[in-house]
Design a protein around this motif. Structure first.
Motif, mmCIF file in Angstrom:
data_model
loop_
_atom_site.group_PDB
_atom_site.id
_atom_site.type_symbol
_atom_site.label_atom_id
_atom_site.label_comp_id
_atom_site.label_asym_id
_atom_site.label_seq_id
_atom_site.Cartn_x
_atom_site.Cartn_y
_atom_site.Cartn_z
ATOM 1 N N ALA A 57 0.459 -12.815 -5.402
ATOM 2 C CA ALA A 57 0.578 -12.456 -7.140
ATOM 3 C C ALA A 57 0.359 -10.507 -6.459
ATOM 4 O O ALA A 57 1.138 -9.855 -6.948
ATOM 5 C CB ALA A 57 -0.613 -12.582 -7.687
ATOM 6 N N ILE A 166 1.080 -9.647 -17.115
ATOM 7 C CA ILE A 166 0.114 -10.339 -16.615
ATOM 8 C C ILE A 166 -1.466 -10.681 -17.225
ATOM 9 O O ILE A 166 -1.979 -9.901 -17.820
ATOM 10 C CB ILE A 166 -0.737 -9.207 -15.043
ATOM 11 C CG1 ILE A 166 0.410 -9.035 -14.519
ATOM 12 C CG2 ILE A 166 -2.363 -9.493 -14.927
ATOM 13 C CD1 ILE A 166 -0.310 -7.248 -13.918
ATOM 14 N N THR A 187 4.928 -14.286 -15.598
ATOM 15 C CA THR A 187 3.209 -14.370 -15.576
ATOM 16 C C THR A 187 2.873 -15.070 -14.407
ATOM 17 O O THR A 187 2.791 -15.367 -13.781
ATOM 18 C CB THR A 187 3.457 -15.647 -17.212
ATOM 19 O OG1 THR A 187 3.548 -16.711 -16.961
ATOM 20 C CG2 THR A 187 4.122 -15.039 -17.895
ATOM 21 N N ILE A 188 1.945 -13.592 -14.909
ATOM 22 C CA ILE A 188 0.690 -14.227 -13.374
ATOM 23 C C ILE A 188 -0.460 -14.402 -13.959
ATOM 24 O O ILE A 188 -1.035 -13.416 -15.584
ATOM 25 C CB ILE A 188 0.788 -12.274 -12.742
ATOM 26 C CG1 ILE A 188 1.868 -13.039 -11.763
ATOM 27 C CG2 ILE A 188 -0.998 -12.815 -12.137
ATOM 28 C CD1 ILE A 188 1.914 -11.615 -11.307
ATOM 29 N N CYS A 189 -1.151 -15.185 -14.040
ATOM 30 C CA CYS A 189 -2.096 -15.603 -14.727
ATOM 31 C C CYS A 189 -4.304 -16.007 -14.712
ATOM 32 O O CYS A 189 -3.355 -16.693 -13.259
ATOM 33 C CB CYS A 189 -1.603 -17.053 -16.335
ATOM 34 S SG CYS A 189 -0.317 -16.651 -17.428
ATOM 35 N N LEU A 202 2.491 -17.704 -11.922
ATOM 36 C CA LEU A 202 1.276 -17.647 -10.880
ATOM 37 C C LEU A 202 1.051 -18.251 -11.392
ATOM 38 O O LEU A 202 0.054 -16.871 -12.389
ATOM 39 C CB LEU A 202 2.128 -16.123 -10.139
ATOM 40 C CG LEU A 202 1.822 -16.445 -8.296
ATOM 41 C CD1 LEU A 202 2.369 -15.594 -7.746
ATOM 42 C CD2 LEU A 202 0.430 -16.767 -8.102
ATOM 43 N N SER A 203 -0.235 -18.787 -11.185
ATOM 44 C CA SER A 203 -2.001 -18.496 -11.558
ATOM 45 C C SER A 203 -3.252 -18.781 -10.717
ATOM 46 O O SER A 203 -2.495 -19.227 -9.883
ATOM 47 C CB SER A 203 -2.081 -20.300 -12.542
ATOM 48 O OG SER A 203 -1.162 -20.394 -13.081
ATOM 49 N N ILE A 204 -3.856 -17.811 -10.365
ATOM 50 C CA ILE A 204 -5.349 -17.428 -10.089
ATOM 51 C C ILE A 204 -6.291 -17.810 -10.754
ATOM 52 O O ILE A 204 -6.560 -17.873 -11.545
ATOM 53 C CB ILE A 204 -5.343 -15.932 -9.346
ATOM 54 C CG1 ILE A 204 -3.194 -14.736 -9.181
ATOM 55 C CG2 ILE A 204 -5.838 -15.691 -8.570
ATOM 56 C CD1 ILE A 204 -3.705 -13.472 -9.697
ATOM 57 N N LEU A 221 -4.803 -6.096 -8.055
ATOM 58 C CA LEU A 221 -3.420 -6.825 -8.540
ATOM 59 C C LEU A 221 -3.233 -4.859 -8.828
ATOM 60 O O LEU A 221 -1.914 -4.438 -8.388
ATOM 61 C CB LEU A 221 -3.574 -7.324 -9.629
ATOM 62 C CG LEU A 221 -3.268 -8.747 -9.753
ATOM 63 C CD1 LEU A 221 -2.791 -9.387 -10.964
ATOM 64 C CD2 LEU A 221 -2.061 -9.552 -8.980
#
Length: 231
Positions: A57, A166, A187-189, A202-204, A221
């Motif tokens: 990410a 995000i 999206t970054i989740c 992209l999942s964290i 981030l």
């Protein structure tokens, strides 16, 4: 994308409580690959996976920031709101930290109209025009201004749809996520053990209930975005 070293250590993640998931009874089976153990009825997130996806990410937002892409950070629950505001201001991103208004992105025309109204009211307040109105009218416009500041204050300079969103707590911000999916916005989740890891681009995997954990993820981030902007 070029791989970079973002100094994501297990010690820092443990200290921030990133590894603590939800009660084992409240989990999404799709999260199984991201869970390493159970401890006293709580799932423990696999921090190796967390470090990997957080690093990816950071690479993504670094490259996007370098290309002058626009970011929107969304986190409206009480434990996330202040962290979202600080992160967004530091990285010069747009943000939503109160209630997500349905259609904020999918009905962009209406949002844009509200933002124009918001801008007009801010100008009227700065120039003293609101104070020169009859008392009743002035009070009405000030209430409108306060309402718009609460819900749209973090996106008042957003001129169009964001390039990357995000999301802090996928479950809480499901409406925002669905709008991004509908529009094809990446999206970054941040996802806890009760989430579906397949919904975000992209999942964290990380604790989305602890302030320290949320701050840890956002700080990494934000650092990457700031580095990208200055490169």
């Amino acid at each position: 994308m070029t791989k970079r070293y973002w100094n994501i250590t297990f010690e820092e993640m443990m200290e921030a409580g990133v590894h603590f998931g939800h009660d084992t009874r409240k989990w999404n089976p799709r999260m199984a690959p991201f869970i390493s153990a159970k401890h006293k009825g709580i799932h423990i997130t696999n921090l190796t996976r967390t470090a990997r996806f957080l690093s990816e990410a950071c690479d993504l937002v670094f490259d996007a920031a370098r290309r002058e892409k626009q970011f929107l950070i969304v986190g409206t629950k009480k434990k996330a709101a202040d962290s979202v505001t600080r992160a967004a201001i530091t990285a010069r991103c747009h943000y939503v930290n109160k209630k997500w208004l349905g259609g904020m992105l999918t009905n962009w025309y209406t949002t844009e109209t509200r933002l124009c109204k918001f801008g007009d009211l801010r100008t009227a307040q700065k120039t003293g025009k609101l104070n020169s109105l009859p008392k009743r009218d002035g009070a009405m416009f000030k209430r409108q201004l306060s309402h718009l500041e609460t819900y749209l204050g973090g996106i008042k300079y957003m001129k169009g749809l964001p390039d990357i969103v995000i999301i802090v707590d996928q479950q809480e911000e499901y409406t925002a996520l669905r709008e991004c999916i509908t529009l094809g916005i990446p999206t970054i989740c941040l996802i806890d053990t009760n989430c579906d890891p397949d919904l975000g681009d992209l999942s964290i995997p990380a604790n989305d209930d602890a302030i320290a954990s949320i701050q840890f993820i956002l700080n990494k981030l934000v650092f990457a975005i700031c580095k990208g902007r200055s490169s």
